[in-house]
Design a protein around this motif. Structure first.
Motif, PDB file in Angstrom:
ATOM      1  N   LEU A  79       0.832  -1.207   0.000  1.00 39.53           N
ATOM      2  CA  LEU A  79       0.000   0.000   0.000  1.00 39.53           C
ATOM      3  C   LEU A  79       0.868   1.259   0.000  1.00 39.53           C
ATOM      4  O   LEU A  79       0.557   2.236  -0.685  1.00 39.53           O
ATOM      5  CB  LEU A  79      -0.928  -0.010   1.212  1.00 39.53           C
ATOM      6  N   SER A  80       1.978   1.221   0.725  1.00 44.86           N
ATOM      7  CA  SER A  80       2.897   2.369   0.744  1.00 44.86           C
ATOM      8  C   SER A  80       3.453   2.630  -0.651  1.00 44.86           C
ATOM      9  O   SER A  80       3.595   3.781  -1.074  1.00 44.86           O
ATOM     10  CB  SER A  80       4.046   2.108   1.721  1.00 44.86           C
ATOM     11  N   LYS A  83       0.695   4.169  -2.817  1.00 44.70           N
ATOM     12  CA  LYS A  83       0.445   5.565  -2.446  1.00 44.70           C
ATOM     13  C   LYS A  83       1.542   6.485  -2.972  1.00 44.70           C
ATOM     14  O   LYS A  83       1.290   7.632  -3.337  1.00 44.70           O
ATOM     15  CB  LYS A  83       0.340   5.695  -0.928  1.00 44.70           C
ATOM     16  N   ALA A  84       2.782   5.958  -2.998  1.00 45.89           N
ATOM     17  CA  ALA A  84       3.919   6.775  -3.444  1.00 45.89           C
ATOM     18  C   ALA A  84       3.947   6.914  -4.962  1.00 45.89           C
ATOM     19  O   ALA A  84       4.386   7.942  -5.491  1.00 45.89           O
ATOM     20  CB  ALA A  84       5.230   6.173  -2.948  1.00 45.89           C
ATOM     21  N   TYR A  85       3.491   5.879  -5.664  1.00 48.59           N
ATOM     22  CA  TYR A  85       3.450   5.944  -7.134  1.00 48.59           C
ATOM     23  C   TYR A  85       2.035   5.604  -7.579  1.00 48.59           C
ATOM     24  O   TYR A  85       1.651   4.430  -7.602  1.00 48.59           O
ATOM     25  CB  TYR A  85       4.464   4.989  -7.769  1.00 48.59           C
ATOM     26  N   LYS A  86       1.262   6.617  -7.926  1.00 47.01           N
ATOM     27  CA  LYS A  86      -0.167   6.445  -8.179  1.00 47.01           C
ATOM     28  C   LYS A  86      -0.523   6.241  -9.648  1.00 47.01           C
ATOM     29  O   LYS A  86      -1.666   5.961  -9.976  1.00 47.01           O
ATOM     30  CB  LYS A  86      -0.924   7.664  -7.634  1.00 47.01           C
ATOM     31  N   ALA A 146       9.793   4.904  -5.228  1.00 42.84           N
ATOM     32  CA  ALA A 146       8.613   4.520  -4.460  1.00 42.84           C
ATOM     33  C   ALA A 146       8.758   3.120  -3.878  1.00 42.84           C
ATOM     34  O   ALA A 146       8.363   2.861  -2.733  1.00 42.84           O
ATOM     35  CB  ALA A 146       7.365   4.599  -5.347  1.00 42.84           C
ATOM     36  N   TYR A 147       9.329   2.225  -4.658  1.00 42.56           N
ATOM     37  CA  TYR A 147       9.511   0.830  -4.238  1.00 42.56           C
ATOM     38  C   TYR A 147      10.418   0.748  -3.010  1.00 42.56           C
ATOM     39  O   TYR A 147      10.064   0.152  -1.990  1.00 42.56           O
ATOM     40  CB  TYR A 147      10.094   0.041  -5.412  1.00 42.56           C
ATOM     41  N   ILE A 148      11.604   1.342  -3.093  1.00 44.66           N
ATOM     42  CA  ILE A 148      12.569   1.249  -1.992  1.00 44.66           C
ATOM     43  C   ILE A 148      12.077   2.012  -0.770  1.00 44.66           C
ATOM     44  O   ILE A 148      12.235   1.551   0.370  1.00 44.66           O
ATOM     45  CB  ILE A 148      13.958   1.762  -2.426  1.00 44.66           C
ATOM     46  N   ASN A 149      11.473   3.165  -0.975  1.00 45.01           N
ATOM     47  CA  ASN A 149      10.937   3.921   0.158  1.00 45.01           C
ATOM     48  C   ASN A 149       9.839   3.146   0.881  1.00 45.01           C
ATOM     49  O   ASN A 149       9.694   3.262   2.105  1.00 45.01           O
ATOM     50  CB  ASN A 149      10.390   5.269  -0.317  1.00 45.01           C
ATOM     51  N   ALA A 150       9.057   2.369   0.140  1.00 43.97           N
ATOM     52  CA  ALA A 150       7.995   1.572   0.754  1.00 43.97           C
ATOM     53  C   ALA A 150       8.558   0.533   1.716  1.00 43.97           C
ATOM     54  O   ALA A 150       7.868   0.096   2.642  1.00 43.97           O
ATOM     55  CB  ALA A 150       7.158   0.885  -0.323  1.00 43.97           C
ATOM     56  N   TYR A 158      20.987   2.526  -2.389  1.00 41.92           N
ATOM     57  CA  TYR A 158      20.985   1.349  -3.256  1.00 41.92           C
ATOM     58  C   TYR A 158      21.734   1.645  -4.552  1.00 41.92           C
ATOM     59  O   TYR A 158      22.608   0.877  -4.978  1.00 41.92           O
ATOM     60  CB  TYR A 158      19.545   0.932  -3.578  1.00 41.92           C
ATOM     61  N   ARG A 159      21.381   2.755  -5.181  1.00 40.91           N
ATOM     62  CA  ARG A 159      22.001   3.102  -6.467  1.00 40.91           C
ATOM     63  C   ARG A 159      23.502   3.375  -6.316  1.00 40.91           C
ATOM     64  O   ARG A 159      24.312   2.916  -7.116  1.00 40.91           O
ATOM     65  CB  ARG A 159      21.306   4.328  -7.057  1.00 40.91           C
ATOM     66  N   ALA A 160      23.865   4.129  -5.276  1.00 38.90           N
ATOM     67  CA  ALA A 160      25.266   4.499  -5.081  1.00 38.90           C
ATOM     68  C   ALA A 160      26.122   3.261  -4.794  1.00 38.90           C
ATOM     69  O   ALA A 160      27.221   3.102  -5.352  1.00 38.90           O
ATOM     70  CB  ALA A 160      25.388   5.508  -3.940  1.00 38.90           C
TER      71      ALA A 160
END
Length: 301
Positions: A79-80, A83-86, A146-150, A158-160
């Motif tokens: 759900l997070s 909500k972050a990517y609608k 949105a995925y990682i923040n969820a 992650y990217r760095a």
């Protein structure tokens, strides 16, 4: 007055109930199993404090607690993300993303989980393979965020870290890759820490993303011989059989993704052609109407 504190798992609760003069503290409440507030974390435990006084019988106060009480459910994590990517995500991508986020959630909230850059490299590799060819680069990055923040983690980290390991691996070869323990450096230190934790067993959580991260290191170092993977697993104290199994799953996933994306591309091309075919008669009618209109205007003059 002397106090004795102890703890035990749910399986031993029955032994406590057999004690005489057992009483619960006034703050203890029992909730029905279907209550919204009734949730047991994986390491749920019960503590009791036995208080002995000279002028009274022993009394046991039972307290329930869990150090993982703040762990979100899989549904809450999903759900997070939503909500972050609608914006809508094409089904070919969305179905795999939803499966990944469930797996990632279960990995993240294991008791022995500890973030490490190889794990991050593995996930970034999977994500980039999955989202290759996505219609919008901007949306692809927004979905990653949105995925990682969820999962309550840092997408920039992650990217760095993935980029750091990729750059390091490109400068390695079959020999230097497996001899990291004899050298000094930032990435070498990361690998040494992983080897130490993996050797301790209870402080390392192996996962499929970790296996894919190892595979990516080998790929970038151009060290794809099976013996190199075996030696690297041994140096990291990781079970090679588990790595082989998870890499087979990863290869099958990539193969299915390639086929699915090809089908999607064919579908898009067909729809585009149909729209063009439908638009041709309309354009012809518009051209005729325009010509007739010009002719009538000329005649009136």
């Amino acid at each position: 007055m002397a106090a004795v504190t102890s703890s035990f798992s749910l399986s031993t609760l029955s032994h406590c109930s057999q004690r005489k003069n057992l009483s619960l503290s006034s703050s203890t409440r029992f909730l029905p199993p279907n209550s919204e507030s009734f949730r047991l974390a994986p390491n749920f435990s019960i503590q009791y404090v036995a208080v002995r006084a000279s002028d009274s019988a022993s009394r046991v106060v039972v307290r329930c607690s869990s150090s993982l009480s703040d762990i979100p459910t899989v549904s809450e994590t999903k759900l997070s993300f939503l909500k972050a990517y609608k914006r809508p995500i094409p089904s070919i991508y969305n179905s795999v993303l939803q499966e990944l986020i469930v797996q990632h959630h279960l990995m993240k909230y294991k008791k022995s989980y500890q973030y490490d850059p190889v794990f991050a490299l593995g996930f970034v590799t999977v994500y980039d393979q999955l989202m290759e060819g996505y219609p919008s680069d901007e949306d692809r990055d927004a979905i990653f965020q949105a995925y990682i923040n969820a999962l309550n983690e840092d997408p920039e980290r992650y990217r760095a870290d993935a980029q750091k390991l990729e750059e390091w691996a490109r400068a390695q070869n079959s020999t230097s890759l497996i001899e990291f323990s004899s050298r000094e450096g930032e990435v070498e230190g990361i690998l040494k820490d992983i080897a130490e934790r993996a050797g301790a067993k209870d402080s390392f959580s192996y996962s499929r993303f970790f296996a894919i991260g190892l595979f990516r290191l080998l790929e970038l170092a151009n060290a794809m011989e099976p013996t190199i993977l075996e030696k690297l697993c041994a140096a990291l104290n990781v079970n090679k059989r588990s790595v082989d199994r998870d890499l087979d799953v990863y290869r099958n996933l990539l193969s299915k993704l390639v086929q699915a994306k090809e089908l999607l591309r064919e579908y898009v091309d067909r729809e585009k052609k149909k729209r063009e075919e439908r638009s041709e008669p309309q354009k012809a009618n518009e051209t005729i109407a325009k010509c007739l209109g010009e002719h009538q205007i000329s005649a009136l003059k």
